[in-house]
Motif scaffolding. Structure first.
Motif, PDB file in Angstrom:
ATOM      1  N   ASP A   9       0.828  -1.221   0.000  1.00 43.03           N
ATOM      2  CA  ASP A   9       0.000   0.000   0.000  1.00 43.03           C
ATOM      3  C   ASP A   9       0.855   1.261   0.000  1.00 43.03           C
ATOM      4  OD1 ASP A   9      -1.796  -2.000   0.436  1.00 43.03           O
ATOM      5  OD2 ASP A   9      -2.754  -1.079   2.170  1.00 43.03           O
ATOM      6  N   LEU A  10       2.060   1.165   0.542  1.00 48.04           N
ATOM      7  CA  LEU A  10       2.935   2.339   0.620  1.00 48.04           C
ATOM      8  C   LEU A  10       3.451   2.780  -0.758  1.00 48.04           C
ATOM      9  CD1 LEU A  10       5.010   1.316   3.770  1.00 48.04           C
ATOM     10  CD2 LEU A  10       3.040   2.877   3.649  1.00 48.04           C
ATOM     11  N   LEU A  11       3.442   1.887  -1.714  1.00 45.47           N
ATOM     12  CA  LEU A  11       3.952   2.235  -3.048  1.00 45.47           C
ATOM     13  C   LEU A  11       3.217   3.429  -3.638  1.00 45.47           C
ATOM     14  CD1 LEU A  11       4.456  -1.313  -4.585  1.00 45.47           C
ATOM     15  CD2 LEU A  11       6.252   0.295  -3.887  1.00 45.47           C
ATOM     16  N   SER A  12       1.899   3.460  -3.475  1.00 49.84           N
ATOM     17  CA  SER A  12       1.132   4.582  -4.049  1.00 49.84           C
ATOM     18  C   SER A  12       1.453   5.903  -3.360  1.00 49.84           C
ATOM     19  CB  SER A  12      -0.371   4.292  -3.987  1.00 49.84           C
ATOM     20  OG  SER A  12      -0.777   4.107  -2.658  1.00 49.84           O
ATOM     21  N   LEU A  13       1.896   5.851  -2.113  1.00 52.73           N
ATOM     22  CA  LEU A  13       2.307   7.069  -1.416  1.00 52.73           C
ATOM     23  C   LEU A  13       3.662   7.573  -1.900  1.00 52.73           C
ATOM     24  CD1 LEU A  13       1.366   6.044   2.246  1.00 52.73           C
ATOM     25  CD2 LEU A  13       0.047   7.492   0.667  1.00 52.73           C
ATOM     26  N   MET A  14       4.368   6.699  -2.623  1.00 52.73           N
ATOM     27  CA  MET A  14       5.720   7.015  -3.074  1.00 52.73           C
ATOM     28  C   MET A  14       5.795   7.190  -4.593  1.00 52.73           C
ATOM     29  SD  MET A  14       7.642   4.362  -0.519  1.00 52.73           S
ATOM     30  CE  MET A  14       9.296   4.956  -0.833  1.00 52.73           C
ATOM     31  N   GLY A  15       4.654   7.382  -5.244  1.00 53.82           N
ATOM     32  CA  GLY A  15       4.658   7.697  -6.666  1.00 53.82           C
ATOM     33  C   GLY A  15       4.361   6.547  -7.605  1.00 53.82           C
ATOM     34  N   ALA A  16       4.320   5.322  -7.101  1.00 53.13           N
ATOM     35  CA  ALA A  16       4.008   4.167  -7.943  1.00 53.13           C
ATOM     36  C   ALA A  16       2.498   3.950  -7.996  1.00 53.13           C
ATOM     37  CB  ALA A  16       4.696   2.919  -7.404  1.00 53.13           C
ATOM     38  N   VAL A  17       2.067   3.149  -8.935  1.00 53.14           N
ATOM     39  CA  VAL A  17       0.670   2.751  -9.032  1.00 53.14           C
ATOM     40  C   VAL A  17       0.611   1.316  -8.524  1.00 53.14           C
ATOM     41  CG1 VAL A  17      -1.281   2.379 -10.590  1.00 53.14           C
ATOM     42  CG2 VAL A  17       0.339   4.250 -11.039  1.00 53.14           C
ATOM     43  N   HIS A  18       0.119   1.145  -7.296  1.00 55.81           N
ATOM     44  CA  HIS A  18       0.106  -0.198  -6.698  1.00 55.81           C
ATOM     45  C   HIS A  18      -0.854  -1.109  -7.448  1.00 55.81           C
ATOM     46  CE1 HIS A  18      -1.436  -3.103  -3.515  1.00 55.81           C
ATOM     47  NE2 HIS A  18      -0.308  -3.581  -3.994  1.00 55.81           N
ATOM     48  N   GLU A  19      -0.341  -2.263  -7.819  1.00 57.15           N
ATOM     49  CA  GLU A  19      -1.156  -3.289  -8.460  1.00 57.15           C
ATOM     50  C   GLU A  19      -0.906  -4.602  -7.726  1.00 57.15           C
ATOM     51  OE1 GLU A  19      -0.949  -5.415 -12.710  1.00 57.15           O
ATOM     52  OE2 GLU A  19      -1.591  -3.319 -12.793  1.00 57.15           O
ATOM     53  N   THR A  20      -1.975  -5.292  -7.405  1.00 60.55           N
ATOM     54  CA  THR A  20      -1.846  -6.574  -6.727  1.00 60.55           C
ATOM     55  C   THR A  20      -1.386  -7.618  -7.733  1.00 60.55           C
ATOM     56  OG1 THR A  20      -3.635  -5.966  -5.248  1.00 60.55           O
ATOM     57  CG2 THR A  20      -3.071  -8.291  -5.364  1.00 60.55           C
ATOM     58  N   GLY A  21      -0.430  -8.413  -7.344  1.00 63.14           N
ATOM     59  CA  GLY A  21       0.045  -9.495  -8.197  1.00 63.14           C
ATOM     60  C   GLY A  21       1.369 -10.018  -7.700  1.00 63.14           C
ATOM     61  N   ARG A  22       1.667 -11.241  -8.048  1.00 64.38           N
ATOM     62  CA  ARG A  22       2.943 -11.842  -7.658  1.00 64.38           C
ATOM     63  C   ARG A  22       4.080 -11.174  -8.414  1.00 64.38           C
ATOM     64  NH1 ARG A  22       4.877 -15.996  -4.950  1.00 64.38           N
ATOM     65  NH2 ARG A  22       6.565 -17.268  -5.759  1.00 64.38           N
ATOM     66  N   ILE A  23       3.901 -10.959  -9.709  1.00 70.51           N
ATOM     67  CA  ILE A  23       4.859 -10.242 -10.554  1.00 70.51           C
ATOM     68  C   ILE A  23       4.067  -9.203 -11.338  1.00 70.51           C
ATOM     69  CG2 ILE A  23       6.511 -10.398 -12.460  1.00 70.51           C
ATOM     70  CD1 ILE A  23       7.479 -12.001 -10.092  1.00 70.51           C
ATOM     71  N   VAL A  24       4.531  -7.965 -11.333  1.00 67.38           N
ATOM     72  CA  VAL A  24       3.903  -6.916 -12.125  1.00 67.38           C
ATOM     73  C   VAL A  24       4.953  -6.402 -13.106  1.00 67.38           C
ATOM     74  CG1 VAL A  24       2.869  -4.606 -12.097  1.00 67.38           C
ATOM     75  CG2 VAL A  24       2.253  -6.282 -10.323  1.00 67.38           C
ATOM     76  N   HIS A  25       4.591  -6.387 -14.391  1.00 62.98           N
ATOM     77  CA  HIS A  25       5.491  -5.952 -15.456  1.00 62.98           C
ATOM     78  C   HIS A  25       4.879  -4.714 -16.115  1.00 62.98           C
ATOM     79  CE1 HIS A  25       7.706  -7.145 -19.439  1.00 62.98           C
ATOM     80  NE2 HIS A  25       8.088  -5.981 -18.959  1.00 62.98           N
TER      81      HIS A  25
END
Length: 168
Positions: free
Chosen positions: A135-151
Motif C-alpha cells: 500500500d505504501l507504493l502509491s504514497l511514493m509515486g508508484a501505481v500499486h497493483e496486486t500481483g505476484r509479478i507486475v510488469h
C-alpha cells in the motif's frame, strides 16, 4: 559443431547488497541468472561483508563507484529492516537512481520495491511489493497493483520473497 551460448550470456545483472537483506531474495535469483550465463555484480557501498536476515554474510564483489553503468538489470532484494535503512541512505538511493535511469530493466522483489520507489524509480509505474507494505507504493509515486509479478514497461516488481525466483 558450433556451441550455443547460454540465454543470458553477457547480460550484466546488478544485485544490490544491503544489511539485513533477505538472503533468499539475493541467492534465488542469482542462482537462476547465473545458470542462464549472466554476469552477476553483487554491489554495495564497500567491499566489506554484509550480514543478511539469517546471519549469513554476503561479500560484495564491486562498489557503487565501480559498478558498470550499462546494466541490463538493476535488481533490489528485500529484507524489511534493510530496506528501511536503504531507503534513508542517500548514497544508495543516488546509485540506484543513476543506474536505474539507463538499465534495460529495473527490478525488485518484496520490500525492495520500497527502495526503488524511494529512489524515484517507480514514479508512474504499476508495481507490487510484499503484501504488508505494498500500500505504501502509491504514497511514493508508484501505481500499486496486486500481483505476484507486475510488469510495466521496463519495470518488473515481485511480491513476496519467493517471487524472486519467478522474477529471475
Amino acid at each position: 559443431m558450433s556451441r550455443t551460448r547460454a540465454p543470458g550470456a553477457g547480460r550484466k545483472i546488478e544485485i544490490l547488497v544491503h544489511p539485513c537483506m533477505a538472503l533468499l531474495d539475493q541467492l534465488g535469483p542469482q542462482t537462476i541468472l547465473r545458470i542462464l550465463g549472466c554476469d552477476i555484480y553483487l554491489v554495495a557501498k564497500t567491499l566489506d561483508p554484509v550480514s543478511t536476515d539469517v546471519g549469513i554474510s554476503v561479500t560484495p564483489d564491486i562498489t557503487f563507484e565501480h559498478c558498470p553503468k550499462d546494466l541490463d538489470v538493476l535488481f533490489v532484494p528485500s529484507g524489511l529492516m534493510g530496506s528501511l535503512v536503504a531507503m534513508e541512505d542517500q548514497q544508495t538511493l543516488s546509485f540506484l537512481a543513476d543506474r536505474g535511469a539507463s538499465a534495460k530493466y529495473v527490478t525488485n522483489v518484496c520490500t525492495g520495491g520500497l527502495v526503488l520507489a524511494a529512489a524515484g524509480l517507480l514514479n508512474g509505474y504499476r508495481a507490487t511489493a510484499h503484501w504488508g507494505v505494498a500500500d505504501l507504493l502509491s504514497l511514493m509515486g508508484a501505481v500499486h497493483e496486486t500481483g505476484r509479478i507486475v510488469h510495466d514497461r521496463n519495470r518488473l516488481t515481485g511480491g513476496g520473497v519467493t517471487a524472486g525466483l519467478d522474477l529471475a
